[in-house]
Scaffold this active site. Sequence first.
Site, PDB file in Angstrom:
ATOM      1  CG  ASP A  31      -2.078   0.947   1.104  1.00 45.17           C
ATOM      2  OD1 ASP A  31      -3.226   0.468   1.007  1.00 45.17           O
ATOM      3  OD2 ASP A  31      -1.840   2.181   1.079  1.00 45.17           O
ATOM      4  CG  HIS A 100      -8.622  -3.146  -2.427  1.00 46.13           C
ATOM      5  ND1 HIS A 100      -9.546  -2.377  -3.109  1.00 46.13           N
ATOM      6  CD2 HIS A 100      -8.386  -2.494  -1.267  1.00 46.13           C
ATOM      7  CE1 HIS A 100      -9.835  -1.318  -2.408  1.00 46.13           C
ATOM      8  NE2 HIS A 100      -9.152  -1.352  -1.274  1.00 46.13           N
ATOM      9  CG  HIS A 102      -6.854  -3.098   3.113  1.00 48.86           C
ATOM     10  ND1 HIS A 102      -6.118  -1.933   2.939  1.00 48.86           N
ATOM     11  CD2 HIS A 102      -8.064  -2.849   2.556  1.00 48.86           C
ATOM     12  CE1 HIS A 102      -6.858  -1.029   2.323  1.00 48.86           C
ATOM     13  NE2 HIS A 102      -8.047  -1.551   2.083  1.00 48.86           N
TER      14      HIS A 102
HETATM   15  P1  AMP Z   1      -9.712   1.265   0.415  1.00 50.18           P
HETATM   16  O1  AMP Z   1      -9.764   2.564   1.151  1.00 50.18           O
HETATM   17  O2  AMP Z   1     -10.126   0.080   1.219  1.00 50.18           O
HETATM   18  O3  AMP Z   1     -10.431   1.377  -0.906  1.00 50.18           O
HETATM   19  O4  AMP Z   1      -8.168   1.017   0.102  1.00 50.18           O
HETATM   20  C1  AMP Z   1      -7.496   1.594  -0.967  1.00 50.18           C
HETATM   21  C2  AMP Z   1      -6.041   1.576  -0.611  1.00 50.18           C
HETATM   22  O5  AMP Z   1      -5.310   1.794  -1.799  1.00 50.18           O
HETATM   23  C3  AMP Z   1      -5.619   2.661   0.374  1.00 50.18           C
HETATM   24  O6  AMP Z   1      -5.063   2.050   1.540  1.00 50.18           O
HETATM   25  C4  AMP Z   1      -4.596   3.472  -0.406  1.00 50.18           C
HETATM   26  O7  AMP Z   1      -3.515   3.905   0.394  1.00 50.18           O
HETATM   27  C5  AMP Z   1      -4.146   2.492  -1.469  1.00 50.18           C
HETATM   28  N1  AMP Z   1      -3.646   3.074  -2.698  1.00 50.18           N
HETATM   29  C6  AMP Z   1      -4.230   4.040  -3.439  1.00 50.18           C
HETATM   30  N2  AMP Z   1      -3.484   4.291  -4.534  1.00 50.18           N
HETATM   31  C7  AMP Z   1      -2.417   3.455  -4.474  1.00 50.18           C
HETATM   32  C8  AMP Z   1      -1.288   3.232  -5.318  1.00 50.18           C
HETATM   33  N3  AMP Z   1      -1.109   3.911  -6.457  1.00 50.18           N
HETATM   34  N4  AMP Z   1      -0.385   2.304  -4.929  1.00 50.18           N
HETATM   35  C9  AMP Z   1      -0.557   1.599  -3.791  1.00 50.18           C
HETATM   36  N5  AMP Z   1      -1.603   1.757  -2.968  1.00 50.18           N
HETATM   37  C10 AMP Z   1      -2.516   2.680  -3.297  1.00 50.18           C
END
Ligand code: AMP
Length: 114
Positions: A31, A100, A102
Amino acid sequence: MSDECIFCKIISGQLPSRKVFEDERVFAFHDLHPGAPTHVLIVPKRHLRGLAEAGAADEALLGYLQLVAARLARELGLERGYRTVINAGPDAGQSVFHLHLHLLGGRALAWPPG
Ligand code: AMP
């Protein structure tokens, strides 16, 4: 693949990521804004908006995400414990609308989550 989806772009290599694992079904990467010392996202390669949009045909895939998380947790040394989370919808804080899982670990995690 969805043209506007950042996770589809990461999976296809159009956007960079710190890849942890890839096979024919899933792509896993660190992340960008980690919420714990280890914070990996495990993403199905097929674009699916989120858990709320999953159906019976996705049953095996949803289980597979969890099994990949357990395997990565072992490989990443999270022997003291870890948490897997799917945020579904706005109240849960879902911010990327490509399903996704986590994987969080590397510190004691508070419960219940905020
Ligand atoms: P959610 O809030 O459950 O939709 O999780 C989305 C996650 O994607 C968050 O923890 C963000 O920090 C992560 N995220 C967003 N853009 C990127 C990226 N380009 N590379 C890696 N992680 C990302």
